[in-house]
Structures are given as C-alpha cells and as structure tokens.
Design a protein around this motif. Sequence first.
Motif, PDB file in Angstrom:
ATOM      1  N   ARG A 109      -1.067   7.453  -1.872  1.00 49.55           N
ATOM      2  CA  ARG A 109      -1.541   8.351  -0.812  1.00 49.55           C
ATOM      3  C   ARG A 109      -1.851   7.560   0.464  1.00 49.55           C
ATOM      4  N   ARG A 110      -2.453   6.377   0.283  1.00 45.96           N
ATOM      5  CA  ARG A 110      -2.785   5.573   1.472  1.00 45.96           C
ATOM      6  C   ARG A 110      -1.514   5.065   2.162  1.00 45.96           C
ATOM      7  N   ILE A 111      -0.519   4.689   1.354  1.00 41.52           N
ATOM      8  CA  ILE A 111       0.736   4.209   1.946  1.00 41.52           C
ATOM      9  C   ILE A 111       1.419   5.350   2.688  1.00 41.52           C
ATOM     10  N   TYR A 115      -0.860   3.194   5.721  1.00 37.11           N
ATOM     11  CA  TYR A 115      -1.557   1.917   5.469  1.00 37.11           C
ATOM     12  C   TYR A 115      -0.685   1.057   4.567  1.00 37.11           C
ATOM     13  N   TYR A 116       0.303   0.387   5.164  1.00 40.29           N
ATOM     14  CA  TYR A 116       1.284  -0.339   4.355  1.00 40.29           C
ATOM     15  C   TYR A 116       0.729  -1.627   3.739  1.00 40.29           C
ATOM     16  N   GLU A 117      -0.477  -1.998   4.160  1.00 38.95           N
ATOM     17  CA  GLU A 117      -1.032  -3.239   3.597  1.00 38.95           C
ATOM     18  C   GLU A 117      -1.716  -2.976   2.256  1.00 38.95           C
ATOM     19  N   GLU A 118      -1.776  -1.700   1.831  1.00 37.40           N
ATOM     20  CA  GLU A 118      -2.420  -1.320   0.568  1.00 37.40           C
ATOM     21  C   GLU A 118      -1.723  -1.967  -0.644  1.00 37.40           C
ATOM     22  N   ARG A 119      -2.527  -2.556  -1.565  1.00 35.77           N
ATOM     23  CA  ARG A 119      -1.955  -3.128  -2.792  1.00 35.77           C
ATOM     24  C   ARG A 119      -2.813  -2.728  -3.980  1.00 35.77           C
ATOM     25  N   ILE A 120      -2.214  -2.764  -5.183  1.00 36.43           N
ATOM     26  CA  ILE A 120      -2.965  -2.464  -6.407  1.00 36.43           C
ATOM     27  C   ILE A 120      -3.303  -3.782  -7.082  1.00 36.43           C
ATOM     28  N   ARG A 121      -4.553  -3.913  -7.556  1.00 35.91           N
ATOM     29  CA  ARG A 121      -4.916  -5.148  -8.240  1.00 35.91           C
ATOM     30  C   ARG A 121      -4.216  -5.208  -9.602  1.00 35.91           C
ATOM     31  N   VAL A 122      -3.540  -6.300  -9.863  1.00 37.45           N
ATOM     32  CA  VAL A 122      -2.836  -6.413 -11.144  1.00 37.45           C
ATOM     33  C   VAL A 122      -3.349  -7.648 -11.876  1.00 37.45           C
ATOM     34  N   LEU A 145       7.869  -2.212   2.571  1.00 37.48           N
ATOM     35  CA  LEU A 145       7.595  -1.239   3.633  1.00 37.48           C
ATOM     36  C   LEU A 145       6.796  -1.891   4.767  1.00 37.48           C
ATOM     37  N   ASP A 146       5.857  -2.734   4.352  1.00 39.74           N
ATOM     38  CA  ASP A 146       5.027  -3.428   5.324  1.00 39.74           C
ATOM     39  C   ASP A 146       5.885  -4.303   6.239  1.00 39.74           C
ATOM     40  N   ARG A 147       6.845  -5.027   5.592  1.00 34.57           N
ATOM     41  CA  ARG A 147       7.737  -5.907   6.366  1.00 34.57           C
ATOM     42  C   ARG A 147       8.590  -5.087   7.331  1.00 34.57           C
ATOM     43  N   ILE A 148       9.134  -3.964   6.819  1.00 36.85           N
ATOM     44  CA  ILE A 148      10.003  -3.130   7.659  1.00 36.85           C
ATOM     45  C   ILE A 148       9.209  -2.609   8.861  1.00 36.85           C
TER      46      ILE A 148
END
Length: 373
Positions: A109-111, A115-122, A145-148
């Motif tokens: 939802r954030r992406i 907010y393309y900098e959003e990441r999931i902790r793995v 997506l962030d890079r693009i």
Amino acid sequence: MSIWGNVRRHLGWKLFLTYFAIIAIAGMVFATAAELHMPVAFERHLAAMTKQMGDAATLEQDLFQNFRQATIESVTLGMVAATMLALALSLYVSRRISTTIRRLMLAARRIAGGYYEERIRVDERRDVDELGQLAVHFNQMAAALDRIETRRQELIGNVAHELRTPLTSIKGYMEGLIDGVLPAEPHTFEKIRLEADRLQRLVDDLQELSRVEAGAIPLNLKPVSMSVLITSTVEHLRPQFMDKGVSIQTNIPPSLPKARADEDRLRQVLLNLVGNALQYTPTGGQVTVRAWAAAGFVHVEVSDTGIGIAPEHLPHLFDRFYRVDHSRSRAGGGSGIGLTIAKHLVKAHGGEISAQSAGLGRGSRFAFSIPIA
Ligand code: ADP
C-alpha cells in the motif's frame, strides 16, 4: 536437501504437517490415556469392589459404572490436552503466516502511494519458506521501482537543464534585437538559428534515446559487409576531417567476414564514434578505424590522437547526458546522449562496446563487437 530443509522452505508442507501433527497429537493423547490412565483407574475400582464382593448384580452394575467414569475421565483429560496443544500450534503457524501477509500488504500500500523506499524486514535464517521468499522478491521489486523513479527524476532534471541553455541563448538574442542592443543582421539571426538547431538535435536525440532504451527499435538483421560500411562512413565524413585538418585512415583485412547487423543502425554507431573522434581531436591529429574478426565477432576500433579521457571518467562515458567537459562539448553541440544510444544499439545486436584511454592528452580508443553472420 534434508526433509527438515524441505519443510522449512515450503509453506504447503508446513500447513500439511501442522494439521497432521494436530491429528497425531490427539490420537497419541487418547492412546496414552487409554494405555496409562484407564487401567490404573479401573484397577483401583476393582480393588475396592473385591472388598465388597457382595451380590453379583450390584458388583456388575458397579463395575460398569466405574468403567464408564474412568473412560469419561480419560477422554476428557485427553481432549483438554489435545485441544491445548492443537491451539498453541495453530496459533503459532497462523500468526506467522498472517503477520508476514499483513506486512506485505502494508508495504504494497505504501509503495502504491509512491513511497518506493519502503522495505520489508526479512530474517534470513527464519524466512526461508515461500512467504519469506515473497518478501525478498517484494523488496527486490521495490528497489527496482525506486531505481526507475530516481532515474526518471534525473532524466527530467537533465532534459530541463539541457533545454534551458539554448532557450536562454535564443531569448537573450531576441531581447537584444528588441532592445536594439544587437544589430538586426544575418550574423545575429544565424546565431539564433544555430541555437535552434541545437534544440532540434537534442529533441531528436532524446526521442531516439527513449526508443532505444525501451527496446522499441526493430533491427533488420542481415549479413553486412563491415568493410564496405566503414569505408563509406569514412568517405562521408572525410570532407569534415579535411576542413579541420585531421587525417583519417582505415585498416581492414580483405578477408573480414560479414557481420549479422542492421546496416543503418550500425552506420549510426560508426558515425557517432568517428564523429566524436573528429570532435575531440585537435588539428594535426589522426584517427584510425580498424576492424578484425575474433571469437565469433567482428571487432571495430576507432582510435584517435586527441584530447584523451581521464581514467575516472571512463566508466561513465556511456551513461546518458554524461560529458567529460561540459563547456567544451556543449560548444561542439554534444548533449552526452550519443554514446548511450550507441551502447544500446550494439547491445541489441548482441555485441559489446567499450572505451579506453591512456589519459588526458593521450588519445582515446572506442571498440565494439558485432556477431559474425
Ligand atoms: P557528445 O554528444 O557530448 O559527444 P557522447 O555520448 O557521444 O556525447 O560522448 C560523451 C562524452 O564522452 C563526450 O562529451 C566527451 O566528453 C567524451 N568523448 C567521447 N568520445 C571521445 C573521444 N574520442 N575523445 C575524448 N572524449 C570523448
């Protein structure tokens, strides 16, 4: 891979084994209760009864009653224990699954909101099943997506910057003409036309760049004689070389095999490299175009004795809008897109392109390869 490794990696196995474990646990508890608790309880009652040893009817009824009670006790005990265990196991597994899915959902939802900098902790050791892998791939997608997005912003910034310079010049000349500071002579109009030409070139280059970057240029691949192509390109540019006082020569073996290429696109690459060599080589210099075949490819090298390139710039030459010396190439009309287009075209042919230079003032070499037909 071990069985445990398989289970850790596959959600399907985890779910299957969880339900299987619940059933097995229930069965085991019943069996244990029947094996351990029931005989003890039953024996206790039998002992009490032998003391009474009254009439047979009372004994039988009492025996039956006690057996029923012992069975109910055991089954209830087993049920409670099995339910508790099954509950704990189900809760653990379903929480793990739903937590990861919820994290994925929130991040998506954030992406979607930009907010393309959003990441999931793995957790690399724990998250090894499909859900864990989904989170890893989700992060890779977010990074792409962030890079693009970053490149898109850069591109808009670059285009705006490139357009501003000629536009500012044209505006300046116009204002000079209106205010009477500049004379309304062919010389002034010629300067305006040169700036407009530069704008035109830039727009054409940008259009071409967007097409090659999108892979939208269909290649008409045929066997192409590189020798004919190089010779005709060099002859086409020879007058400009003579004007500047730079000599040009070719070195092509007669046995050079044909390349599998789109002739027009290949000419475009050559024109760019030989044109650059002319642009960055001062009067009195020399440009050489060599070709040879090796390892399934036809190789072409354009070398010059010109201004050369400092080592720190070499890795960036094929990036769009990259210019070593902004003022110098701008004066020459370069926008730093030509080599980017050339790189995409060569790669589309299945070849490679590279740049070398011994350093500033020591000339440059640009080489590319195209598969043999
Ligand atoms: P431009 O249109 O500015 O020439 P290119 O993408 O063709 O754009 O080249 C990028 C940059 O690489 C140029 O601005 C220049 O700084 C450098 N360059 C390219 N060819 C040469 C060469 N033969 N000698 C020295 N520098 C070069």
